[in-house]
Motif scaffolding. Sequence first.
Motif, PDB file in Angstrom:
ATOM      1  N   GLU A 154       0.904  -1.154   0.047  1.00 39.76           N
ATOM      2  CA  GLU A 154       0.075   0.260   0.011  1.00 39.76           C
ATOM      3  C   GLU A 154       0.894   1.316   0.209  1.00 39.76           C
ATOM      4  O   GLU A 154       0.624   2.239   0.919  1.00 39.76           O
ATOM      5  CB  GLU A 154      -1.063   0.057   1.198  1.00 39.76           C
ATOM      6  CG  GLU A 154      -1.777  -1.224   1.359  1.00 39.76           C
ATOM      7  CD  GLU A 154      -2.736  -1.195   0.319  1.00 39.76           C
ATOM      8  OE1 GLU A 154      -3.191  -0.239  -0.526  1.00 39.76           O
ATOM      9  OE2 GLU A 154      -3.818  -2.256   0.483  1.00 39.76           O
ATOM     10  N   GLU A 157      -0.716   4.797  -0.058  1.00 41.21           N
ATOM     11  CA  GLU A 157      -1.459   5.073   1.070  1.00 41.21           C
ATOM     12  C   GLU A 157      -0.348   5.692   2.193  1.00 41.21           C
ATOM     13  O   GLU A 157      -0.591   6.533   2.984  1.00 41.21           O
ATOM     14  CB  GLU A 157      -2.039   4.223   1.814  1.00 41.21           C
ATOM     15  CG  GLU A 157      -3.563   3.592   1.049  1.00 41.21           C
ATOM     16  CD  GLU A 157      -4.329   3.090   1.765  1.00 41.21           C
ATOM     17  OE1 GLU A 157      -4.545   3.743   3.119  1.00 41.21           O
ATOM     18  OE2 GLU A 157      -5.491   2.622   1.484  1.00 41.21           O
ATOM     19  N   ARG A 304      -7.983   2.885   7.127  1.00 40.47           N
ATOM     20  CA  ARG A 304      -6.885   2.109   6.447  1.00 40.47           C
ATOM     21  C   ARG A 304      -6.471   0.974   7.071  1.00 40.47           C
ATOM     22  O   ARG A 304      -6.302   1.000   8.331  1.00 40.47           O
ATOM     23  CB  ARG A 304      -5.819   3.298   6.121  1.00 40.47           C
ATOM     24  CG  ARG A 304      -5.922   4.046   5.002  1.00 40.47           C
ATOM     25  CD  ARG A 304      -5.211   5.370   4.998  1.00 40.47           C
ATOM     26  NE  ARG A 304      -5.115   6.098   3.776  1.00 40.47           N
ATOM     27  CZ  ARG A 304      -4.640   7.600   3.779  1.00 40.47           C
ATOM     28  NH1 ARG A 304      -4.355   8.043   4.771  1.00 40.47           N
ATOM     29  NH2 ARG A 304      -5.171   8.319   2.807  1.00 40.47           N
ATOM     30  N   HIS A 328      -9.622   3.968  -3.322  1.00 42.01           N
ATOM     31  CA  HIS A 328      -9.272   3.115  -2.231  1.00 42.01           C
ATOM     32  C   HIS A 328     -10.720   2.977  -1.612  1.00 42.01           C
ATOM     33  O   HIS A 328     -10.752   1.749  -1.060  1.00 42.01           O
ATOM     34  CB  HIS A 328      -8.440   3.880  -1.155  1.00 42.01           C
ATOM     35  CG  HIS A 328      -7.045   3.484  -1.693  1.00 42.01           C
ATOM     36  ND1 HIS A 328      -6.261   2.518  -1.390  1.00 42.01           N
ATOM     37  CD2 HIS A 328      -5.999   4.456  -2.231  1.00 42.01           C
ATOM     38  CE1 HIS A 328      -5.231   2.763  -2.023  1.00 42.01           C
ATOM     39  NE2 HIS A 328      -4.687   3.773  -2.331  1.00 42.01           N
TER      40      HIS A 328
END
Length: 648
Positions: A154, A157, A304, A328
């Motif tokens: 990720e 992110e 997240r 996302h």
Amino acid sequence: MIDFKSLGLAPNILKAIEELGFETPTPIQEKVIPVLLSQESDIVGLAQTGTGKTAAFGLPALQQIDIKNRATQVLIISPTRELCMQICKDLERYSKYIDDIAVVAVYGGASIENQIKQLKRGSHIIVSTPGRIFDLLKRKRADISQIKTLILDEADEMLNMGFRDDLEAILEFAPEKRQTLLFSATMPAEVARISKKFLTDPIEISVGKKNSGTTNVDHQYMIIHERDRYLALRRVIDFYPGLYALVFCRTRTECQMVATNLMQEGYSADTLHGDLSQAQRDYAMSRFRSKGIRILVATDVAARGLDVSELTHVINYNLPDDQDVYIHRSGRTGRANNNGLSVTFINIKEKFKIKSLEKSTGREFTQKEVPSGNQICEQRLMHTIDEMLDTEVNDKQISTYISAFEDKLENIEKDEIIKRFLSVQFNHFYDQYKNAPDLNVSMDRGFSGDSDGYTRLFINIGRVDDLDKGMLKDYIKDIARTEIEFKDVDMRDKFSIFTIKSDAVEAVKKAFANINFEGRKLRVDEMDRDNNSRGGGSRGGDGGNRRREGGGGGFSRGGGERRGSGGYSGSGERRSSGGGYSGGGGGNRPSGGSDRRGGGGYRSNSSGSDGGNRFSNDRGGERSNSGGGDRNRSRSGSQSGYRGGRGK
């Protein structure tokens, strides 16, 4: 059909994943696993959240561990504590039949001393958040000098959360000779830069289009008034009885407000945001994963790492500012071959964002109506009937109660029993929605003003013409020769969009029918449902900001390099012999102007001939008046109006 055995995985790993129900690899697993098992190349893997990336990099990493070597051989960095814990848990399950393997998770919010003790006992694989592993490396409590593989999961992110500097510092502790794997759902410029700096000739493996959404998610949007977001949310929740959803809000305050209101009104909901303690966050996520609650209202950062495979809906209470964030969000549903639905609430001004999202994601967004009260009641009624039809009857258990039930209902007709049974579920929603208003905003009504008495109009002049909102309002009023109530003005470079009371629309359109501005014809049109002017043509305004040599200036400017005989900019800093914005004989703006000096001019006070409020090739400044005072027209001379002609 390709299976995991054909990918080259070892028997002990195959046995573990078969027990977990793994049958066929996902596309990212099918492409990545053989490469990692056969090559030492760096890899950039692009795939949406929930497509099986953990197994794609985790299974080969486990297979290549040298169990006898207790040094750390693999470092996996993930953006959040929750995702870090999830990856560690998955690796432990995949390695069930690998004896003596040590996988250690280190992350913030937990005792660093306990994590140091675990690392001292040995760790073949470390799974960590960026901040915690950097802290441990600085303290020399973790050692990654012998790692063979570095995995950034990720990555987009992590960069969005501001971990770029930490990542670069961590990579300095790793050996130069290593395999680096970067996995990301999107490929923004920052991720590409990290890839170029720290990966060597990487192989790019992409599943689906870059920066696109998950294919089995249906994207819908509903156009509402800003004030109706919460009411629209409730209706969507009520319309889907089996809903299991993440609701995304932009701010912590809004997140808490929405969740509190839902809980107070009896919905199975909770919240997740940065103001909560770690214990509160863990509790909320635990309840949500176990379906103890069905609705989790969250901010993007807090959600997240939340890995839930059975979400039916993602609801965007607000659109995020970043398109990658929307990708996302929507990728949280539609996982594990399930279908998902992403619902977004927008106001009229946000319609253009939907067009932009469609272009960037390659997905079609469908406009849907906010469910009406009747639709919700009907949907709930049908759901109750479906539940009844799908219920298994245990004759043995229920037979004891049948006689008492029959005695209780012996004087009621069958049809009446059915009505009363259904009313148990139906009445609540009927009472709530029997007088419910329509929350939908038609694009036609929204722009033409049928619903609230306002109309949205286009005009082909903008900021390049040295206008601001106040100037444009005054200009439109003066051309139309009437008072106009403005709702809003949206200035662009070469055009503007303004909203006025509908009863003034025809007067404004008629007044502008024959107006010329610096050599181009002005155009005022109503906006259609796609935010385009109904009159057609370019919004850019027939040539934009045109300058002429010599002749007068009009509202914006005169000829030459901001030099001319008359018009908006007068003598002084922008020199002309005609009027300046502030100048003339006195009044609220002093004689001679300030930094734009001249004789007559817009809202200035000097004598001139009355030519009316029109642009033409005549003489005079802008609304120049004899006498003094701010707009104090003593009329000893006559107004020249908005003539940008050749001043004399």
